[in-house]
Design a protein around this motif. Structure first.
Motif, PDB file in Angstrom:
ATOM      1  N   SER A 153      13.073  22.276 -37.028  1.00  0.00           N
ATOM      2  CA  SER A 153      13.739  23.515 -37.434  1.00  0.00           C
ATOM      3  C   SER A 153      15.217  23.502 -37.075  1.00  0.00           C
ATOM      4  CB  SER A 153      13.053  24.716 -36.775  1.00  0.00           C
ATOM      5  OG  SER A 153      11.700  24.797 -37.151  1.00  0.00           O
ATOM      6  N   ARG A 154      15.544  22.909 -35.941  1.00  0.00           N
ATOM      7  CA  ARG A 154      16.940  22.883 -35.510  1.00  0.00           C
ATOM      8  C   ARG A 154      17.763  21.848 -36.261  1.00  0.00           C
ATOM      9  NH1 ARG A 154      18.544  24.919 -30.566  1.00  0.00           N
ATOM     10  NH2 ARG A 154      20.575  24.138 -31.262  1.00  0.00           N
ATOM     11  N   HIS A 195       8.044  20.950 -33.937  1.00  0.00           N
ATOM     12  CA  HIS A 195       8.399  21.999 -34.892  1.00  0.00           C
ATOM     13  C   HIS A 195       9.797  22.532 -34.593  1.00  0.00           C
ATOM     14  CE1 HIS A 195       7.067  25.985 -37.011  1.00  0.00           C
ATOM     15  NE2 HIS A 195       8.158  25.460 -37.530  1.00  0.00           N
ATOM     16  N   PHE A 196      10.077  22.768 -33.332  1.00  0.00           N
ATOM     17  CA  PHE A 196      11.401  23.254 -32.941  1.00  0.00           C
ATOM     18  C   PHE A 196      12.476  22.228 -33.283  1.00  0.00           C
ATOM     19  CE2 PHE A 196      14.780  23.597 -29.722  1.00  0.00           C
ATOM     20  CZ  PHE A 196      15.200  24.897 -29.956  1.00  0.00           C
ATOM     21  N   TYR A 197      12.173  20.957 -33.053  1.00  0.00           N
ATOM     22  CA  TYR A 197      13.135  19.891 -33.358  1.00  0.00           C
ATOM     23  C   TYR A 197      13.452  19.847 -34.851  1.00  0.00           C
ATOM     24  CZ  TYR A 197      14.699  15.136 -34.369  1.00  0.00           C
ATOM     25  OH  TYR A 197      15.386  14.050 -34.844  1.00  0.00           O
TER      26      TYR A 197
END
Length: 294
Positions: free
Chosen positions: A282-283, A278-280
């Motif tokens: 989003s970034r 998810h972080f990947y």
């Protein structure tokens, strides 16, 4: 003498990179589905990933009856290869291409903002805890319910990623031109069947009973929930809880009434990987809404 008539020229339509036919003047013509259009290629890749994941859960979990007897080595191998690598990372690699082509957005994938995710998970957990208190298949044994929930969590996370985040969103994109009703209906029906097939492949006990009613019902409920709420984490909770309620008979009570470090480690690893993905996204692939010019 009359001048000879000029030969008729039949201009073949020119197709753009998306497989849409355009006239020689550049105006859009009737949409023709190119057999190698990006949407079709992405859909085929999604189903190939699903088939690979289905084969792995059958070989790594169903054959050794891993959910009935969760041995540490088997749980580790199944979680890493079947659930995380093929069930979570491979779908994200396919989704990258869909982002680049503009086929899907973060909203459609179910990866929302922190506040929105926290709200959806809080409401879902509250309802789930209430159902556990009232209808727990393990009675008053809360530890057994928690162990069963955590045991199914990696499988549920990979199921949501493969069946709905990957296959579901690509199916919707493929039939999007037919309208919202057609795309959602198609997504719900087909993804619920994909999930039911995976549930049958995962559990030998369900196959031996010869019933597909409950797997299809869970798939339909989870599909409707995902397409309505559009939250990956809340859908994982729904799928996991449903699996505990309707599949309590497949677990070995001896493994659920004690402390099982392998179950806790596998579920924690699955959650960490899901958060990292998810972080990947989003970034690197966040969807930016550009206001319309006035």
């Amino acid at each position: 003498m009359l001048p000879a008539p000029e030969p008729c020229r039949h201009e073949s339509p020119v197709q753009n990179e998306n497989g849409t036919a355009v006239s020689s003047l550049g105006s859009p013509s009737t949409t023709i589905l190119h057999p190698f259009s990006p949407a079709l290629r992405l859909l085929v890749i999604a189903f190939l990933v699903y088939l690979a994941w289905l084969l792995e859960i059958f070989l790594l979990a169903a054959n050794p009856r891993l959910l009935e007897h969760p041995e540490p080595a088997g749980v580790a191998l199944y979680t890493i290869i079947g659930c995380i690598l093929t069930g979570m990372i491979f779908p994200i690699l396919c989704i990258r291409k869909a982002f680049i082509s503009g086929t899907v957005t973060m909203f459609q994938l179910g990866f929302r903002t922190f506040r929105r995710t926290l709200l959806a998970c809080s409401v879902t957990c509250t309802i789930g805890i209430g159902m556990m208190v009232l209808f727990s298949p393990f009675g008053a044994d809360r530890l057994a319910f928690a162990n069963a929930f955590l045991l199914l969590l990696p499988t549920a996370a990979s199921s949501v990623m493969v069946c709905w985040v990957l296959a579901g969103t690509h199916l919707q994109a493929f039939v999007r031109s037919g309208g919202a009703l057609l795309s959602i209906t198609t997504g719900v029906v087909i993804t619920s069947l994909l999930f039911a097939t995976a549930a049958l492949a995962l559990s030998p006990s369900v196959r031996e009973e010869g019933t597909t009613f409950w797997p299809v019902c869970i798939g339909l409920g989870a599909a409707l929930f995902f397409f309505a709420v559009r939250d990956v984490y809340a859908t994982v909770i729904v799928v996991t809880g449903s699996g505990v309620f309707f599949g309590a008979g497949i677990f070995d009570p001896g493994y659920l009434h004690g402390i099982n470090p392998q179950i806790y480690a596998s579920s924690l690893l699955a959650v960490i990987v899901l958060l990292a993905l998810h972080f990947y996204l989003s970034r690197n692939y966040a969807t930016i809404m550009v206001p319309a010019e006035t």
